[in-house]
Design a protein around this motif. Sequence first.
Motif, mmCIF file in Angstrom:
data_model
loop_
_atom_site.group_PDB
_atom_site.id
_atom_site.type_symbol
_atom_site.label_atom_id
_atom_site.label_comp_id
_atom_site.label_asym_id
_atom_site.label_seq_id
_atom_site.Cartn_x
_atom_site.Cartn_y
_atom_site.Cartn_z
ATOM 1 N N ASN A 218 0.474 -0.798 0.123
ATOM 2 C CA ASN A 218 -0.124 0.181 -0.279
ATOM 3 C C ASN A 218 0.741 1.088 -0.186
ATOM 4 O O ASN A 218 0.356 1.961 -0.434
ATOM 5 N N SER A 219 1.777 0.267 0.812
ATOM 6 C CA SER A 219 3.313 2.388 0.718
ATOM 7 C C SER A 219 3.370 2.639 -1.103
ATOM 8 O O SER A 219 3.659 3.412 -1.506
ATOM 9 N N LEU A 220 4.158 1.466 -1.131
ATOM 10 C CA LEU A 220 5.375 1.216 -2.235
ATOM 11 C C LEU A 220 4.725 2.146 -3.885
ATOM 12 O O LEU A 220 5.633 2.917 -4.377
ATOM 13 N N PRO A 221 3.561 2.054 -4.066
ATOM 14 C CA PRO A 221 3.220 2.586 -4.939
ATOM 15 C C PRO A 221 3.022 3.749 -4.668
ATOM 16 O O PRO A 221 3.252 4.914 -5.635
ATOM 17 N N HIS A 222 3.183 4.863 -3.511
ATOM 18 C CA HIS A 222 3.269 5.694 -3.978
ATOM 19 C C HIS A 222 4.066 6.705 -3.751
ATOM 20 O O HIS A 222 5.409 8.043 -3.912
ATOM 21 N N THR A 223 5.281 5.942 -2.545
ATOM 22 C CA THR A 223 7.115 6.227 -2.357
ATOM 23 C C THR A 223 8.143 5.863 -3.620
ATOM 24 O O THR A 223 8.339 6.845 -4.032
ATOM 25 N N PRO A 227 2.490 1.211 -10.440
ATOM 26 C CA PRO A 227 0.972 1.947 -10.270
ATOM 27 C C PRO A 227 0.448 0.069 -10.014
ATOM 28 O O PRO A 227 -0.860 0.424 -9.081
ATOM 29 N N THR A 228 1.111 -1.018 -10.341
ATOM 30 C CA THR A 228 0.478 -2.460 -8.847
ATOM 31 C C THR A 228 1.565 -2.871 -8.500
ATOM 32 O O THR A 228 2.717 -3.201 -9.072
ATOM 33 N N VAL A 229 1.363 -3.240 -7.335
ATOM 34 C CA VAL A 229 1.544 -3.803 -6.208
ATOM 35 C C VAL A 229 0.623 -4.460 -5.719
ATOM 36 O O VAL A 229 0.016 -4.286 -4.961
ATOM 37 N N SER A 230 1.759 -6.127 -5.229
ATOM 38 C CA SER A 230 1.270 -7.487 -4.941
ATOM 39 C C SER A 230 1.672 -7.935 -3.250
ATOM 40 O O SER A 230 3.149 -7.540 -4.112
ATOM 41 N N THR A 231 1.671 -8.081 -2.822
ATOM 42 C CA THR A 231 2.879 -8.295 -1.400
ATOM 43 C C THR A 231 1.964 -10.455 -0.705
ATOM 44 O O THR A 231 0.924 -9.952 -0.554
ATOM 45 N N ARG A 232 2.393 -11.431 -1.583
ATOM 46 C CA ARG A 232 2.796 -12.954 -1.197
ATOM 47 C C ARG A 232 3.121 -13.101 0.077
ATOM 48 O O ARG A 232 4.491 -12.776 0.239
ATOM 49 N N LEU A 233 2.362 -13.918 0.730
ATOM 50 C CA LEU A 233 3.541 -15.201 1.635
ATOM 51 C C LEU A 233 3.394 -16.693 1.526
ATOM 52 O O LEU A 233 2.073 -17.618 0.811
ATOM 53 N N CYS A 234 3.869 -17.212 1.995
ATOM 54 C CA CYS A 234 4.557 -19.050 1.989
ATOM 55 C C CYS A 234 5.333 -19.057 2.432
ATOM 56 O O CYS A 234 6.374 -18.318 3.304
ATOM 57 N N PHE A 235 4.876 -20.172 3.364
ATOM 58 C CA PHE A 235 6.355 -20.449 4.750
ATOM 59 C C PHE A 235 6.758 -21.748 3.794
ATOM 60 O O PHE A 235 6.535 -22.987 2.533
ATOM 61 N N ASP A 236 7.594 -21.705 4.661
ATOM 62 C CA ASP A 236 9.118 -23.213 3.801
ATOM 63 C C ASP A 236 8.034 -24.469 3.749
ATOM 64 O O ASP A 236 8.525 -25.335 3.069
ATOM 65 N N SER A 237 7.610 -24.538 4.135
ATOM 66 C CA SER A 237 7.123 -25.984 4.119
ATOM 67 C C SER A 237 5.605 -25.654 3.439
ATOM 68 O O SER A 237 4.768 -24.722 3.435
ATOM 69 N N LYS A 238 5.978 -26.364 2.227
ATOM 70 C CA LYS A 238 4.769 -26.077 1.023
ATOM 71 C C LYS A 238 3.323 -27.080 1.558
ATOM 72 O O LYS A 238 2.168 -26.308 0.975
#
Length: 351
Positions: A218-223, A227-238
């Motif tokens: 949410n901050s990176l588009p401004h700083t 135009p388009t930024v998404s952050t995704r999460l995963c764990f080391d265990s699939k």
Amino acid sequence: MKDHILVVGGYGHVGRLICQQLENLYPDKVIAAGRSFSKAREFCSTTNGSVIPLELDITKSLPSDLFETVRIVVMCLDQKDTGFIQACFANNVDYIDISANHSFLSRIEELQTEAMNHKTAAVLSVGLAPGLTNLLARHTKSYLDNTEEMDIYVMLGLGDRHGRAAIEWTIDNLNTRFQVYSNWEKVNVDTFSSGKTTYFGKELGERKGYRFYFSDQNSLPHTLQIPTVSTRLCFDSKVITYVIMLLKRVGIFRLIKYQSIRKVMVWLFSKIRWGKELYALKIDAFGEVSGKRVKAECSIQGRQEALLTAKIAAKLTEKLYTMKGLNGIYHLEELFDIDSFYPDVIAPHVR
């Protein structure tokens, strides 16, 4: 003389690590504050007296002399209002926040004029995500003439030890609907939806990450003007990543609203040790170089996410301590690049 550093939540999981990082640089100048004086004193006894204990409840009336000797505040607690931050500004105290709560960080941003008027500074997005992700995003963007889209991936090791506050924040956001920027427009998305695969390198291979409510997107588009930024999460265990995605899909996490169920989930997450003590970040940026469509990729890996957060916060504190004339509210990447934290904070291993 205003030469002390006040670490609020200073005996907590991350707070004590920040104090330990700072005590050698500023002996007898670091204050570990929190609601329990006994816990603060117990922690400070492990520092040979170089860290000072203080009983402080920021939700109540503040002691009149609290800020007399304080130069910088490092906030390690989640807050419900900005009263304490405004008190920092009014007393000419600079402020650092390691919170990942976007809605609250947005409220701090609204204090820009107040910070400028009092000639004080606040730095947000300090930690792993946000924090190191922001710095890595800026680094990746530098390879492109024009950046149109950026995907950020955060992998957390289940063998790492995470503080209770971090676990609770993760649990509370497993059933969240939030907004991200897509071509400058805000769109609604669900946590652990829209799985996307990236390559973390030879050792970790390909992993699928899912949308998560990290504030960097949410901050990176401004700083950084992306135009388009998404952050995704995963764990080391699939397996664990896939199980959480399935539980989210069938609606199990809707039960988090019941405190008894929430407590059980927090307890379960705190007991999981089915992985490594690592973190890994990956940036996939899409744009142009010399008029050609290209993809830029950067990644970084390390161990002990909480210690990484503490090192970044401590290094930032050191920089602000000697910096003159910085006024206003900033995110970390607006002031520094990733090289600013080499080699003593981040091992020189960005790919």
